[in-house]
Design a protein around this motif. Structure first.
Motif, PDB file in Angstrom:
ATOM      1  N   PRO A   4      -3.957 -16.213 -22.580  1.00 44.93           N
ATOM      2  CA  PRO A   4      -2.508 -16.085 -22.551  1.00 44.93           C
ATOM      3  C   PRO A   4      -1.981 -14.653 -22.532  1.00 44.93           C
ATOM      4  O   PRO A   4      -0.791 -14.443 -22.322  1.00 44.93           O
ATOM      5  CB  PRO A   4      -2.062 -16.780 -23.839  1.00 44.93           C
ATOM      6  CG  PRO A   4      -3.191 -16.507 -24.772  1.00 44.93           C
ATOM      7  CD  PRO A   4      -4.441 -16.552 -23.924  1.00 44.93           C
ATOM      8  N   THR A   5      -2.851 -13.681 -22.758  1.00 44.05           N
ATOM      9  CA  THR A   5      -2.386 -12.298 -22.836  1.00 44.05           C
ATOM     10  C   THR A   5      -1.821 -11.856 -21.495  1.00 44.05           C
ATOM     11  O   THR A   5      -2.532 -11.811 -20.492  1.00 44.05           O
ATOM     12  CB  THR A   5      -3.532 -11.367 -23.254  1.00 44.05           C
ATOM     13  OG1 THR A   5      -3.970 -11.731 -24.560  1.00 44.05           O
ATOM     14  CG2 THR A   5      -3.080  -9.914 -23.250  1.00 44.05           C
ATOM     15  N   ALA A   6      -0.531 -11.544 -21.469  1.00 44.54           N
ATOM     16  CA  ALA A   6       0.156 -11.163 -20.236  1.00 44.54           C
ATOM     17  C   ALA A   6       1.585 -10.780 -20.578  1.00 44.54           C
ATOM     18  O   ALA A   6       2.047 -10.956 -21.710  1.00 44.54           O
ATOM     19  CB  ALA A   6       0.151 -12.311 -19.226  1.00 44.54           C
ATOM     20  N   ASP A  27       0.188  -9.978 -14.814  1.00 44.88           N
ATOM     21  CA  ASP A  27      -1.019  -9.348 -15.347  1.00 44.88           C
ATOM     22  C   ASP A  27      -1.183  -7.983 -14.695  1.00 44.88           C
ATOM     23  O   ASP A  27      -0.770  -7.789 -13.544  1.00 44.88           O
ATOM     24  CB  ASP A  27      -2.243 -10.221 -15.053  1.00 44.88           C
ATOM     25  CG  ASP A  27      -2.184 -11.548 -15.796  1.00 44.88           C
ATOM     26  OD1 ASP A  27      -1.793 -12.573 -15.214  1.00 44.88           O
ATOM     27  OD2 ASP A  27      -2.524 -11.528 -16.998  1.00 44.88           O
ATOM     28  N   PRO A  28      -1.794  -7.035 -15.406  1.00 46.90           N
ATOM     29  CA  PRO A  28      -1.957  -5.672 -14.852  1.00 46.90           C
ATOM     30  C   PRO A  28      -2.604  -5.702 -13.477  1.00 46.90           C
ATOM     31  O   PRO A  28      -3.635  -6.347 -13.278  1.00 46.90           O
ATOM     32  CB  PRO A  28      -2.860  -5.001 -15.887  1.00 46.90           C
ATOM     33  CG  PRO A  28      -2.587  -5.720 -17.153  1.00 46.90           C
ATOM     34  CD  PRO A  28      -2.354  -7.148 -16.761  1.00 46.90           C
ATOM     35  N   GLY A  29      -1.980  -5.008 -12.525  1.00 52.33           N
ATOM     36  CA  GLY A  29      -2.546  -4.928 -11.188  1.00 52.33           C
ATOM     37  C   GLY A  29      -2.422  -6.188 -10.364  1.00 52.33           C
ATOM     38  O   GLY A  29      -3.024  -6.285  -9.297  1.00 52.33           O
ATOM     39  N   GLN A  30      -1.640  -7.161 -10.843  1.00 50.76           N
ATOM     40  CA  GLN A  30      -1.472  -8.431 -10.125  1.00 50.76           C
ATOM     41  C   GLN A  30      -0.008  -8.648  -9.775  1.00 50.76           C
ATOM     42  O   GLN A  30       0.888  -8.133 -10.429  1.00 50.76           O
ATOM     43  CB  GLN A  30      -1.966  -9.595 -10.980  1.00 50.76           C
ATOM     44  CG  GLN A  30      -3.423  -9.519 -11.361  1.00 50.76           C
ATOM     45  CD  GLN A  30      -4.337  -9.601 -10.155  1.00 50.76           C
ATOM     46  OE1 GLN A  30      -4.123 -10.393  -9.245  1.00 50.76           O
ATOM     47  NE2 GLN A  30      -5.350  -8.754 -10.136  1.00 50.76           N
ATOM     48  N   SER A  77       0.836  -1.193   0.000  1.00 45.52           N
ATOM     49  CA  SER A  77       0.000   0.000   0.000  1.00 45.52           C
ATOM     50  C   SER A  77       0.878   1.253   0.000  1.00 45.52           C
ATOM     51  O   SER A  77       2.015   1.212   0.488  1.00 45.52           O
ATOM     52  CB  SER A  77      -0.916   0.008   1.226  1.00 45.52           C
ATOM     53  OG  SER A  77      -0.150   0.031   2.415  1.00 45.52           O
ATOM     54  N   PRO A  78       0.376   2.341  -0.606  1.00 50.92           N
ATOM     55  CA  PRO A  78      -0.846   2.378  -1.403  1.00 50.92           C
ATOM     56  C   PRO A  78      -0.636   1.706  -2.754  1.00 50.92           C
ATOM     57  O   PRO A  78       0.492   1.364  -3.108  1.00 50.92           O
ATOM     58  CB  PRO A  78      -1.079   3.884  -1.576  1.00 50.92           C
ATOM     59  CG  PRO A  78       0.301   4.458  -1.595  1.00 50.92           C
ATOM     60  CD  PRO A  78       1.100   3.635  -0.621  1.00 50.92           C
ATOM     61  N   GLU A  79      -1.704   1.542  -3.527  1.00 52.16           N
ATOM     62  CA  GLU A  79      -1.572   0.979  -4.873  1.00 52.16           C
ATOM     63  C   GLU A  79      -0.841   1.961  -5.778  1.00 52.16           C
ATOM     64  O   GLU A  79      -0.085   1.566  -6.660  1.00 52.16           O
ATOM     65  CB  GLU A  79      -2.949   0.671  -5.446  1.00 52.16           C
ATOM     66  CG  GLU A  79      -3.648  -0.474  -4.747  1.00 52.16           C
ATOM     67  CD  GLU A  79      -4.973  -0.821  -5.406  1.00 52.16           C
ATOM     68  OE1 GLU A  79      -5.712  -1.651  -4.862  1.00 52.16           O
ATOM     69  OE2 GLU A  79      -5.276  -0.252  -6.477  1.00 52.16           O
ATOM     70  N   ALA A  80      -1.117   3.248  -5.582  1.00 54.46           N
ATOM     71  CA  ALA A  80      -0.470   4.285  -6.382  1.00 54.46           C
ATOM     72  C   ALA A  80      -0.184   5.482  -5.497  1.00 54.46           C
ATOM     73  O   ALA A  80      -0.940   5.774  -4.565  1.00 54.46           O
ATOM     74  CB  ALA A  80      -1.350   4.697  -7.563  1.00 54.46           C
ATOM     75  N   LEU A  81       0.913   6.168  -5.778  1.00 56.19           N
ATOM     76  CA  LEU A  81       1.331   7.321  -4.988  1.00 56.19           C
ATOM     77  C   LEU A  81       1.918   8.364  -5.918  1.00 56.19           C
ATOM     78  O   LEU A  81       2.789   8.061  -6.734  1.00 56.19           O
ATOM     79  CB  LEU A  81       2.378   6.889  -3.949  1.00 56.19           C
ATOM     80  CG  LEU A  81       2.927   7.974  -3.019  1.00 56.19           C
ATOM     81  CD1 LEU A  81       1.816   8.548  -2.153  1.00 56.19           C
ATOM     82  CD2 LEU A  81       4.034   7.401  -2.141  1.00 56.19           C
ATOM     83  N   LYS A  86       1.334  -6.853  -5.186  1.00 56.64           N
ATOM     84  CA  LYS A  86       0.877  -6.300  -6.463  1.00 56.64           C
ATOM     85  C   LYS A  86       1.650  -5.053  -6.872  1.00 56.64           C
ATOM     86  O   LYS A  86       1.526  -4.585  -7.998  1.00 56.64           O
ATOM     87  CB  LYS A  86      -0.618  -6.002  -6.400  1.00 56.64           C
ATOM     88  CG  LYS A  86      -1.470  -7.247  -6.201  1.00 56.64           C
ATOM     89  CD  LYS A  86      -2.949  -6.907  -6.160  1.00 56.64           C
ATOM     90  CE  LYS A  86      -3.775  -8.183  -5.973  1.00 56.64           C
ATOM     91  NZ  LYS A  86      -5.239  -7.892  -5.936  1.00 56.64           N
ATOM     92  N   GLY A  87       2.407  -4.497  -5.935  1.00 53.42           N
ATOM     93  CA  GLY A  87       3.236  -3.357  -6.274  1.00 53.42           C
ATOM     94  C   GLY A  87       2.602  -2.012  -5.935  1.00 53.42           C
ATOM     95  O   GLY A  87       1.384  -1.903  -5.773  1.00 53.42           O
TER      96      GLY A  87
END
Lengths: 110, 116
Positions: free
Chosen positions: B85-87, B38-41, A7-11, A102-103
Protein backbone atom coordinates in the motif's frame (compact mmCIF):
# COMPACT_ATOMS: atom_id res chain seq x y z
CA UNK A 1 -4.55 0.37 -25.14
CA UNK A 2 -3.62 4.03 -24.82
CA UNK A 3 0.05 4.73 -24.17
CA UNK A 4 1.98 7.84 -23.16
CA UNK A 5 5.77 8.13 -23.13
CA UNK A 6 7.47 11.23 -21.78
CA UNK A 7 11.07 12.20 -22.41
CA UNK A 8 13.49 12.94 -21.01
CA UNK A 9 12.84 11.45 -17.56
CA UNK A 10 14.81 14.31 -16.01
CA UNK A 11 16.12 17.61 -17.35
CA UNK A 12 18.45 20.05 -15.70
CA UNK A 13 18.63 23.61 -17.07
CA UNK A 14 20.33 26.82 -16.16
CA UNK A 15 18.09 29.80 -15.56
CA UNK A 16 17.28 31.36 -18.94
CA UNK A 17 18.20 28.23 -20.92
CA UNK A 18 15.17 27.36 -23.09
CA UNK A 19 14.27 23.75 -23.86
CA UNK A 20 11.40 21.37 -24.65
CA UNK A 21 9.77 18.36 -23.03
CA UNK A 22 8.28 15.62 -25.18
CA UNK A 23 5.11 13.56 -24.82
CA UNK A 24 4.59 10.79 -27.38
CA UNK A 25 1.21 9.13 -27.38
CA UNK A 26 -0.75 6.30 -28.92
CA UNK A 27 -4.50 6.60 -28.69
CA UNK A 28 -7.47 5.72 -30.83
CA UNK A 29 -9.32 8.94 -31.61
CA UNK A 30 -7.70 11.56 -29.40
CA UNK A 31 -10.25 13.50 -27.37
CA UNK A 32 -7.77 15.52 -25.37
CA UNK A 33 -4.12 15.79 -24.35
CA UNK A 34 -3.43 17.36 -20.97
CA UNK A 35 -0.34 18.88 -19.38
CA UNK A 36 -0.07 19.12 -15.60
CA UNK A 37 2.58 20.49 -13.29
CA UNK A 38 3.30 18.68 -10.01
CA UNK A 39 5.40 20.06 -7.17
CA UNK A 40 6.96 17.63 -4.66
CA UNK A 41 4.40 16.27 -2.20
CA UNK A 42 1.49 18.02 -3.90
CA UNK A 43 -1.26 17.19 -6.35
CA UNK A 44 -0.96 17.94 -10.08
CA UNK A 45 -1.98 21.40 -11.21
CA UNK A 46 -3.65 21.80 -14.61
CA UNK A 47 -1.73 23.69 -17.30
CA UNK A 48 -3.20 23.02 -20.75
CA UNK A 49 -5.61 20.94 -22.79
CA UNK A 50 -4.97 20.38 -26.50
CA UNK A 51 -7.57 18.79 -28.75
CA UNK A 52 -6.33 18.68 -32.34
CA UNK A 53 -3.09 18.59 -34.30
CA UNK A 54 -1.68 22.03 -34.93
CA UNK A 55 -3.17 23.51 -31.79
CA UNK A 56 -0.94 25.63 -29.55
CA UNK A 57 -1.50 27.17 -26.11
CA UNK A 58 0.65 29.50 -24.04
CA UNK A 59 0.89 30.47 -20.40
CA UNK A 60 3.70 32.72 -19.21
CA UNK A 61 6.97 30.95 -20.12
CA UNK A 62 5.23 27.73 -21.23
CA UNK A 63 3.93 26.85 -24.68
CA UNK A 64 2.29 23.53 -25.54
CA UNK A 65 2.00 22.22 -29.08
CA UNK A 66 0.34 19.13 -30.54
CA UNK A 67 0.90 16.90 -33.57
CA UNK A 68 -0.80 13.63 -34.46
CA UNK A 69 1.81 11.62 -32.55
CA UNK A 70 3.29 13.88 -29.90
CA UNK A 71 3.09 17.04 -27.87
CA UNK A 72 5.85 19.38 -26.83
CA UNK A 73 6.00 21.63 -23.80
CA UNK A 74 8.37 24.45 -24.65
CA UNK A 75 9.89 26.38 -21.76
CA UNK A 76 11.31 29.78 -22.68
CA UNK A 77 13.87 31.44 -20.41
CA UNK A 78 12.96 29.26 -17.41
CA UNK A 79 13.27 30.42 -13.82
CA UNK A 80 14.02 28.31 -10.71
CA UNK A 81 10.31 28.45 -9.79
CA UNK A 82 9.55 26.44 -12.95
CA UNK A 83 11.25 23.45 -11.33
CA UNK A 84 8.65 20.67 -11.00
CA UNK A 85 7.54 17.39 -12.54
CA UNK A 86 5.52 17.89 -15.71
CA UNK A 87 2.90 15.23 -16.47
CA UNK A 88 1.24 14.47 -19.78
CA UNK A 89 -2.04 12.56 -20.09
CA UNK A 90 -4.40 11.57 -22.91
CA UNK A 91 -7.95 10.41 -23.29
CA UNK A 92 -9.45 9.04 -26.47
CA UNK A 93 -12.18 7.08 -28.20
CA UNK A 94 -14.65 5.52 -25.84
CA UNK A 95 -12.06 5.25 -23.07
CA UNK A 96 -13.37 6.98 -20.01
CA UNK A 97 -10.08 7.43 -18.22
CA UNK A 98 -6.96 9.52 -18.53
CA UNK A 99 -3.73 7.65 -19.30
CA UNK A 100 -0.75 9.38 -17.71
CA UNK A 101 2.90 9.34 -18.62
CA UNK A 102 5.59 8.94 -15.96
CA UNK A 103 6.49 12.61 -16.09
CA UNK A 104 9.60 14.71 -16.68
CA UNK A 105 11.40 16.11 -13.63
CA UNK A 106 12.61 19.60 -14.52
CA UNK A 107 15.23 21.33 -12.41
CA UNK A 108 16.17 24.94 -13.17
CA UNK A 109 19.34 26.13 -11.47
CA UNK A 110 19.85 29.83 -10.68
CA UNK B 1 -11.99 29.08 -2.15
CA UNK B 2 -13.31 26.00 -3.93
CA UNK B 3 -11.15 22.95 -4.03
CA UNK B 4 -10.45 19.39 -2.97
CA UNK B 5 -9.28 18.62 0.56
CA UNK B 6 -7.48 15.38 1.33
CA UNK B 7 -6.63 14.25 4.83
CA UNK B 8 -4.48 13.26 6.50
CA UNK B 9 -1.32 14.44 4.70
CA UNK B 10 0.63 11.47 6.09
CA UNK B 11 -0.75 8.11 7.23
CA UNK B 12 0.88 5.01 8.62
CA UNK B 13 -0.62 1.55 8.44
CA UNK B 14 0.18 -1.43 10.58
CA UNK B 15 0.06 -4.91 9.10
CA UNK B 16 -3.48 -6.27 9.01
CA UNK B 17 -5.03 -2.87 9.53
CA UNK B 18 -7.56 -1.08 7.34
CA UNK B 19 -7.07 2.67 6.92
CA UNK B 20 -9.34 5.30 5.38
CA UNK B 21 -8.24 8.31 3.36
CA UNK B 22 -10.58 11.28 3.29
CA UNK B 23 -11.47 13.34 0.20
CA UNK B 24 -13.90 16.27 0.29
CA UNK B 25 -14.69 18.70 -2.55
CA UNK B 26 -16.71 21.92 -2.58
CA UNK B 27 -16.60 22.40 -6.35
CA UNK B 28 -20.07 20.86 -6.86
CA UNK B 29 -18.52 18.31 -9.21
CA UNK B 30 -20.43 15.14 -10.04
CA UNK B 31 -17.43 12.90 -10.79
CA UNK B 32 -14.68 11.93 -8.36
CA UNK B 33 -11.61 9.72 -8.73
CA UNK B 34 -8.85 8.06 -6.72
CA UNK B 35 -5.37 7.64 -8.20
CA UNK B 36 -2.26 5.96 -6.87
CA UNK B 37 1.19 7.40 -7.64
CA UNK B 38 4.39 5.41 -7.14
CA UNK B 39 7.87 6.91 -7.63
CA UNK B 40 8.79 6.97 -11.30
CA UNK B 41 5.35 5.71 -12.36
CA UNK B 42 2.37 7.30 -14.00
CA UNK B 43 -0.82 7.87 -12.07
CA UNK B 44 -3.00 4.76 -11.95
CA UNK B 45 -6.77 4.83 -11.47
CA UNK B 46 -8.12 2.94 -8.45
CA UNK B 47 -11.82 3.81 -8.40
CA UNK B 48 -14.10 6.45 -9.87
CA UNK B 49 -17.62 7.66 -9.21
CA UNK B 50 -19.86 9.32 -11.76
CA UNK B 51 -22.60 10.25 -9.33
CA UNK B 52 -23.73 9.78 -5.74
CA UNK B 53 -24.29 6.16 -4.69
CA UNK B 54 -22.45 4.85 -7.74
CA UNK B 55 -18.79 3.90 -8.24
CA UNK B 56 -16.74 1.75 -10.58
CA UNK B 57 -13.43 -0.09 -10.38
CA UNK B 58 -10.44 1.36 -12.15
CA UNK B 59 -7.27 -0.44 -13.21
CA UNK B 60 -5.98 -1.39 -9.76
CA UNK B 61 -9.01 -1.74 -7.47
CA UNK B 62 -7.94 -4.93 -5.68
CA UNK B 63 -7.38 -4.31 -1.96
CA UNK B 64 -9.26 -1.00 -1.99
CA UNK B 65 -12.86 0.03 -1.32
CA UNK B 66 -14.80 3.28 -1.65
CA UNK B 67 -18.18 4.81 -0.88
CA UNK B 68 -20.06 7.79 -2.33
CA UNK B 69 -22.88 8.63 0.05
CA UNK B 70 -22.62 12.39 -0.48
CA UNK B 71 -21.76 14.38 -3.59
CA UNK B 72 -18.89 16.16 -1.87
CA UNK B 73 -17.25 13.13 -0.24
CA UNK B 74 -15.43 10.10 -1.69
CA UNK B 75 -13.40 8.25 1.00
CA UNK B 76 -10.96 5.48 0.08
CA UNK B 77 -10.29 2.52 2.38
CA UNK B 78 -7.02 0.66 1.96
CA UNK B 79 -7.73 -2.83 3.29
CA UNK B 80 -5.35 -5.41 4.70
CA UNK B 81 -5.72 -7.26 1.39
CA UNK B 82 -3.60 -4.57 -0.29
CA UNK B 83 -0.13 -6.03 0.25
CA UNK B 84 1.87 -3.12 -1.11
CA UNK B 85 0.00 0.00 0.00
CA UNK B 86 2.94 2.39 0.31
CA UNK B 87 2.27 5.15 -2.23
CA UNK B 88 1.05 8.71 -2.74
CA UNK B 89 -2.74 8.77 -3.10
CA UNK B 90 -4.48 11.48 -5.07
CA UNK B 91 -8.16 12.34 -5.14
CA UNK B 92 -9.55 14.24 -8.11
CA UNK B 93 -12.85 15.55 -9.41
CA UNK B 94 -14.39 16.77 -12.66
CA UNK B 95 -17.60 18.59 -13.49
CA UNK B 96 -19.01 15.71 -15.46
CA UNK B 97 -18.03 12.20 -16.47
CA UNK B 98 -16.08 11.31 -18.50
CA UNK B 99 -13.41 14.00 -18.29
CA UNK B 100 -11.44 15.16 -21.29
CA UNK B 101 -14.24 16.64 -23.37
CA UNK B 102 -13.72 20.34 -22.88
CA UNK B 103 -12.92 19.92 -19.19
CA UNK B 104 -10.21 18.74 -16.85
CA UNK B 105 -9.46 17.00 -13.57
CA UNK B 106 -8.87 18.99 -10.39
CA UNK B 107 -6.59 17.27 -7.88
CA UNK B 108 -6.25 17.38 -4.13
CA UNK B 109 -2.90 17.74 -2.37
CA UNK B 110 -2.51 14.02 -1.75
CA UNK B 111 -1.98 11.58 1.14
CA UNK B 112 1.30 9.72 1.61
CA UNK B 113 0.59 6.26 3.01
CA UNK B 114 3.40 4.23 4.50
CA UNK B 115 3.56 0.82 6.16
CA UNK B 116 5.00 0.50 9.66
Amino acid sequence: EDQVTQSPEALRLQEGESSSLNCSYTVSGLRGLFWYRQDPGKGPEFLFTLYSAGEEKEKERLKATLTKKESFLHITAPKPEDSATYLCAVTGGSNYKLTFGKGTLLTVNP
Amino acid sequence: DGGITQSPKYLFRKEGQNVTLSCEQNLNHDAMYWYRQDPGQGLRLIYYSQIVNDFQKGDIAEGYSVSREKKESFPLTVTSAQKNPTAFYLCASSILFPPGTNEKLFFGSGTQLSVL
